[in-house]
Each structure stands twice: as C-alpha cells, then as structure tokens.
Design an enzyme around this catalytic site. Structure first.
Site, PDB file in Angstrom:
ATOM      1  N   ASP A 296       0.711  -1.178   0.039  1.00  0.00           N
ATOM      2  CA  ASP A 296      -0.076  -0.018   0.266  1.00  0.00           C
ATOM      3  C   ASP A 296       0.815   1.327   0.050  1.00  0.00           C
ATOM      4  O   ASP A 296       0.304   2.438  -0.112  1.00  0.00           O
ATOM      5  CB  ASP A 296      -1.062  -0.167   1.773  1.00  0.00           C
ATOM      6  CG  ASP A 296      -1.656  -1.429   0.585  1.00  0.00           C
ATOM      7  OD1 ASP A 296      -1.907  -1.438  -0.412  1.00  0.00           O
ATOM      8  OD2 ASP A 296      -3.007  -1.149   2.002  1.00  0.00           O
ATOM      9  N   TYR A 379     -10.332  -0.651   2.267  1.00  0.00           N
ATOM     10  CA  TYR A 379      -9.356  -0.725   3.527  1.00  0.00           C
ATOM     11  C   TYR A 379      -9.097   1.203   4.147  1.00  0.00           C
ATOM     12  O   TYR A 379      -8.945   2.048   3.353  1.00  0.00           O
ATOM     13  CB  TYR A 379      -8.094  -0.818   3.775  1.00  0.00           C
ATOM     14  CG  TYR A 379      -8.240  -3.080   5.032  1.00  0.00           C
ATOM     15  CD1 TYR A 379      -8.675  -3.475   4.554  1.00  0.00           C
ATOM     16  CD2 TYR A 379      -8.055  -2.429   6.402  1.00  0.00           C
ATOM     17  CE1 TYR A 379      -8.785  -4.779   6.076  1.00  0.00           C
ATOM     18  CE2 TYR A 379      -8.556  -3.330   7.312  1.00  0.00           C
ATOM     19  CZ  TYR A 379      -8.393  -4.739   6.865  1.00  0.00           C
ATOM     20  OH  TYR A 379      -8.491  -5.820   7.236  1.00  0.00           O
TER      21      TYR A 379
HETATM   22 CO    CO Z   1      -7.340  -7.682   7.308  1.00  0.00          CO
END
Ligand code: CO
Length: 645
Positions: A296, A379
C-alpha cells in the site's frame, strides 16, 4: 521565489509544489507524455537540519519522479525551489507504481471490453457501467508466462453493485478477472474460470440502512482554555515534548526531531520516524485472491490516499488540524484539508500510591495525539503517534474498513478463508507494517542491544530455582541484523548512547517495546516472500543512509524481489556507536471473524518507545495533580487530588 518557509523539514507547500512543477516542465520537458509519481522533499542532511537557523537559506531541494508513458521508463529529478536542476536520472529497471489516472483508465477499458461484457452477461449482469465495480490491483510478479514481456500490469477483481448504495464487497463476481496493460490501457487477457452464483445477502452499513439506534448520552470534551500545546507552523510544543510534524506523498504522516525538556535541558530522542512500508499478503490460493499482495505504501503511495477529517467524528475535543498538499499525476496541486489531526487526550491514571498512613498521591495522565487516516480501496488505516508524560512514545495503527471478499458456490470448502455469509468468504491475510526509526538518543551515535531474560539451571547460581538474569547482546554488524521476537525470553531491544552515561554510570537509552506481532506465513520462496523479504525478521538495524528509505526498495511494483533490507544488510556494515536506523516489522494475522463484517471494528497494532536509563527517575513525578471534587472537603469545593480523605 518568495516563500514563508518556517523550517527545512516542513511539508512542501502549495506554492512550492506549483513552482517546482513549472520548473520541471521547463527543465526536463515534462508534458502530457509523463505522469507524476511522487513529489517529495529531498530532506537536507541531518547536519544541515540541526545547524539550521531562521536566517539560513530558504531554498529547498525536491525529489520528483515521473513515468514516461511512451517508454514506461521511470525518471527521478532533483531540483530546488529556486529552479536549479540538481539531477535527472533514468532509473533503470524500475517499474512505476499504480498511477491513479491509469487506474481510472484501466477500469474504463475493462468495462467496455466485449469479452468482459459477454462474461458478465453470462452472470446475469446486463448493465456493467452502473452495476459493476472494478478494482485495479498490482499483479505482483504473478504474471502468466505468455503475458510476461516486461510491461506494467494490473489485475481487476470485480464486484456487483445491485443498488447505488450497496456495499459492493458483499457481492463479489467470482472467476472473472481482466489483466490490463497500464501503458496501452488495453485489456490483454481475460481469466474466466466459470460462472458461480453471486452472493446476494446485503452488507449494509450506511446509517440510512442500519438505523444506528443504540445511543448513549452526549459526551463533550471541553478545554475552556484551549489545548495545552503551542503549534507554530509544523512545530509542536506540548508538555515537555517538542517535535515537528511532517507529511510525505508516499509514507503519509512523519514525525521529525523529537525532543524532551529534562529539567531545562532539551534532549534529543528521535530524528525521523515513519511507517516506511505496509504490505498485505493474502493467504488464500483461490484465483480471486492469490495475487492480492499489495504494497500500500510502495505500490500505491499511501500518503496520497489521506482522508480529510471531520471534527466531532474522526476527532473529538479541542482539535488542531493541518492541511497538506500534493501533486496529482498530471502535475496539478491537490489540497487535502484537515489531513492531520492533533489533540490531547485524557489517558487514565498516570501513577498512584496510597501510603500506609492513608495519604494519597495520584496523577491523571494525558497524551498528545498526532494522527491521520488513509482509505485504500476497501480498507482504512489510521496512523496514530502518541506522546506520554512519562517520556514514552507510542505508534498505533488502527485498521478498519471492509474485509476483502471472494464468492463461490455455497458449501465449497475454502480452508484459507472465513465464510461470512452463504457463498461469501473473507480470505485470511496479514497486514505487515515496517517502521523506519531513525532515533538519536542524546546524539547520533548509538548502539542497538538485544535484551533477553534467562534463567540459569537450578544449581549453585540458582539455588531456589526462581532466579533469572538479563543478557545483553549488542547488534554489532549487519550480519547480526535481522532479529526475531522471542516470547520465551521476553526479548526486547534498546537503543543506547554509549557516550552518555546516566547517574548510575549506565548508557542512556530507549527501549522498543513490541505490542503483539505476527510472523509471515507466505513461503520465503513465494513471489510475495521474495518481494517483501524484510517481513521475515521483526527488527533490522542498518547504518543511517539517506538513500535507504524503504524496506522493500524504492520500486516494489513487479519487482523480482530481494531489494531493500535483505540486500543492504549483506554489506555487513558496522553498527556499534554509529548513526543507526531501527526497522521494526509488526503486523496483524487477520483471520476474519463474522463480527468483522460488514465494516470491521478498529483493530490496533503498534509499539512503544520507552526511556530506559534515559532519565534519572520517572519524569512523571513532575506532573501536577489535577483537581478533585472531594465530597468530604467542604462539600463541593474543588481540591487537588492529594487530599487525605
Ligand atoms: Co485485515
């Protein structure tokens, strides 16, 4: 260029970004054939920063990287805010991270591809443009042989969006993936392993869908005199702490130059602290999951996904916000309002003792919090740095958002995933962070020491069987770097300054205290195991080099592996009494629970840095008592918490 620069480590301002982008266009012919990848402060040397005065030069160096689209080549330029070119370098072999603009183009290409549309039709989806949500994932290095000719590829899982407000992750479209060439923006292959039912149980989480009926009474946090801090530009003074907040296009939140006022002496503790990488290996071998191994930070540029925070929601109380600016792939300045939140929090009891005569001494503790939150696809990651009144610093990652999902025929066995609704699985995965901690404990020259608690066998040295000692092992060179946690010995690491002794003639230091951790389950021989080799040790120590910034290397996108820490530490450089960097690797092994659905309650993981022999005694002793409302002292009169009742 006229600038109001306050300090050489301040994040790049809007004016600076606009200016350097214009210079880059003029100097290097940057035009629409280029995408900007990152634009970062080229931080001056430590000596320059520490020697800086407000009268020093205001010119700053900026490091700016571009993808040249026609050739897929990556170039890095360094130039100053006054337009002086320092370098322009082709980074041979580097593959550019995912560019937001390319992602959007890839999604368009997928949705108009006739093979994709036909495959969706077979699954009963007739209006892909409104009903299908496409994500672009770095393919890792897991490229089918017939497509592997060096191009940059993304791979696209898809989800059904039954209504505009649906949680798409409740409805994965199984078996169908497009592979898109990012340069030509063409779908170059389709992987279709056949039609399975799309799970249709909604994963609703919006207030309009859930009602949110469980209510508590209103809670106000009021500081009628304001927060007890002074924020001057990016410099923060709070309690006895002084530090600078920074922000970076790739890493997001950064903390610089942390100092503590020890009875009038300002002592240095940390020079630069950041989370230098975050990688999420997925542990499910299904076609829809095995390639999900995103970096990320290194493949997306985590900082550019920073949220704008809202008072009363993300943050409560007397809040100070900072805005940040970055350059878009096209070279335009984008502002992120309220990107960084700063405030102080009550943190319960700092210390307490009731004497034998009944005398009470108690102090409430507060902590200062610097935080920001990013959203990357499904997320959210919150990065929280805490400063405490006992001289400790803590980093805490807050993980929330929606777990990734795959679908299949209900009843099929998926041993590496949790079935959370019929036909809907959340694959096992790990979130692995790597903190880059350039600590300078009372100066640059430090040594890292591993401390184990061990018991001797019963015998003359351990007559009663209860004795144990600590064993200290200095990490002398990089051959010893790469250390593992050991619960059996309560292992921790401390970083000491061997040149500075405390009043007991021991080296002053700080200890790194782990707060839970995990170990990677991907094989070191797997593609992700090679690319994220740093994750197989919990602690690495290296000599401080400005060019050694990221534990999996500068360009992890489709990298064959081995870059970063595993490669640097082969030099076996000396680490004793040197300016060293500690790299702490920590992570969550996430076996999804039903209760992680549809939005996961915050999971926390992090570490603490605690003084060990740094102070003469507890710095928390100097904290003033708060006022109590003692019912025995003249009814409702407010008294210090030291009253004897
Ligand atoms: Co997770």
């Amino acid at each position: 260029m006229n600038t109001t620069l306050a300090h050489p480590l301040d994040p790049l301002s809007k004016i600076e970004l606009e200016t350097v982008m214009q210079y880059a266009r003029d100097l290097w012919g940057i035009d629409s054939k280029y995408f900007l990848l990152t634009c970062q402060l080229a931080e001056p040397s430590k000596a320059e920063v520490l020697g800086w005065t407000p009268q020093s030069s205001l010119e700053r160096a900026v490091r700016i990287s571009f993808l040249h689209r026609p050739t897929s080549e990556v170039y890095e330029g360094v130039l100053t805010t006054n337009g002086a070119a320092i370098s322009w370098t082709l980074i041979s072999g580097a593959k550019a991270p995912v560019v937001m603009t390319e992602s959007a183009l890839a999604v368009k290409a997928v949705l108009k591809d006739t093979r994709v549309r036909d495959a969706l039709k077979l699954r009963g989806i007739t209006d892909p443009d409104t009903q299908v949500y496409v994500e672009t994932w770095p393919i890792g290095a897991q490229i089918p042989k017939h497509l592997d000719n060096g191009r940059r590829l993304v791979w696209t899982p898809m989800w059904l969006r039954p209504t505009p407000e649906s949680n798409v992750y409740a409805h994965p479209i199984n078996g169908l993936y497009a592979i898109v060439d990012l340069e030509s923006e063409e779908v170059i292959d389709i992987e279709d392993s056949g039609v399975t039912p799309i799970p249709m149980t909604p994963g609703d989480y919006r207030l309009s869908q859930t009602g949110g009926g469980v209510k508590l009474n209103d809670l106000q946090i009021v500081q009628k005199d304001g927060a007890s801090c002074t924020v001057n530009g990016w410099n923060v003074d709070w309690e006895r702490w002084n530090f600078r907040v920074g922000w970076d296009h790739r890493e997001g939140l950064v903390i610089h130059d942390v100092r503590f006022d020890d009875n009038g002496v300002e002592r240095r503790i940390g020079y630069r602290m950041s989370i230098a990488e975050l990688v999420i290996p997925y542990g499910d071998p299904s076609q829809g999951t095995y390639r999900k191994n995103a970096f990320d930070t290194g493949e997306f540029g985590l900082g550019s996904y920073t949220n704008s925070l809202t008072l009363g929601c993300d943050c409560l109380g007397e809040i100070l916000y900072k805005d940040v600016h970055l350059l878009t792939p096209e070279g335009d300045v984008r502002e992120i309002k309220n990107a960084i939140c700063m405030h102080e929090e009550d943190h319960g009891i700092l210390w307490k003792h009731v004497d034998i005569d009944g005398h009470v001494e108690v102090r409430r503790g507060r902590r200062f919090v610097v935080s920001s939150i990013v959203t990357i696809n499904n997320y959210e990651y919150g990065y929280f740095w805490y400063f405490y009144q006992d001289g400790s610093i803590e980093f805490e990652a807050k993980l929330t958002g929606i777990v990734l999902t795959l679908s299949d025929t209900p009843g099929i066995v998926h041993p590496s995933a949790t079935e959370i609704e019929p036909g809907l699985w959340a694959p096992y995965h790990q979130h692995t962070f790597c903190a880059r901690l350039d600590l300078d404990v009372d100066g640059e020259k430090n040594t890292v020491i591993e401390v184990d608690s061990v018991a001797k066998e019963m015998g003359p040295e351990n007559i009663h069987g209860g004795a144990y000692i600590t064993q200290e092992t200095p990490i002398e060179n990089e051959g010893m770097s790469g250390r593992m946690l050991n619960l059996m010995t309560s292992r921790y690491w401390k970083i000491v300054n061997p040149n500075k002794k405390n009043h007991m003639n021991k080296s002053v230091g700080f200890k790194l205290v782990p707060e839970g951790n995990s170990f990677p389950l991907a094989s070191p021989d797997s593609v992700i195991g090679k690319r994220a080799g740093f994750m197989y040790q919990h602690l690495w120590v290296t000599p401080n080099r400005r060019e050694e910034r990221y534990p999996a290397g500068e360009y992890p996108f489709q990298h064959e592996g081995g870059a970063g820490l595993p490669s640097w530490t082969k030099q076996n450089r000396n680490l004793v009494n040197k300016d060293v960097v500690m790299w702490y690797v920590f992570g969550v092994n996430h076996i999804p629970r039903l209760e992680d659905w549809p939005v996961m309650p915050v999971e926390r993981i992090g570490f603490m840095l605690k003084p060990t022999g740094f102070f003469k005694r507890s710095p928390a002793m100097d904290v003033a008592p708060s006022m109590a409302t003692c019912l025995r002292c003249n009814g409702d009169q407010t008294q210090p918490c030291t009253c004897n009742h």
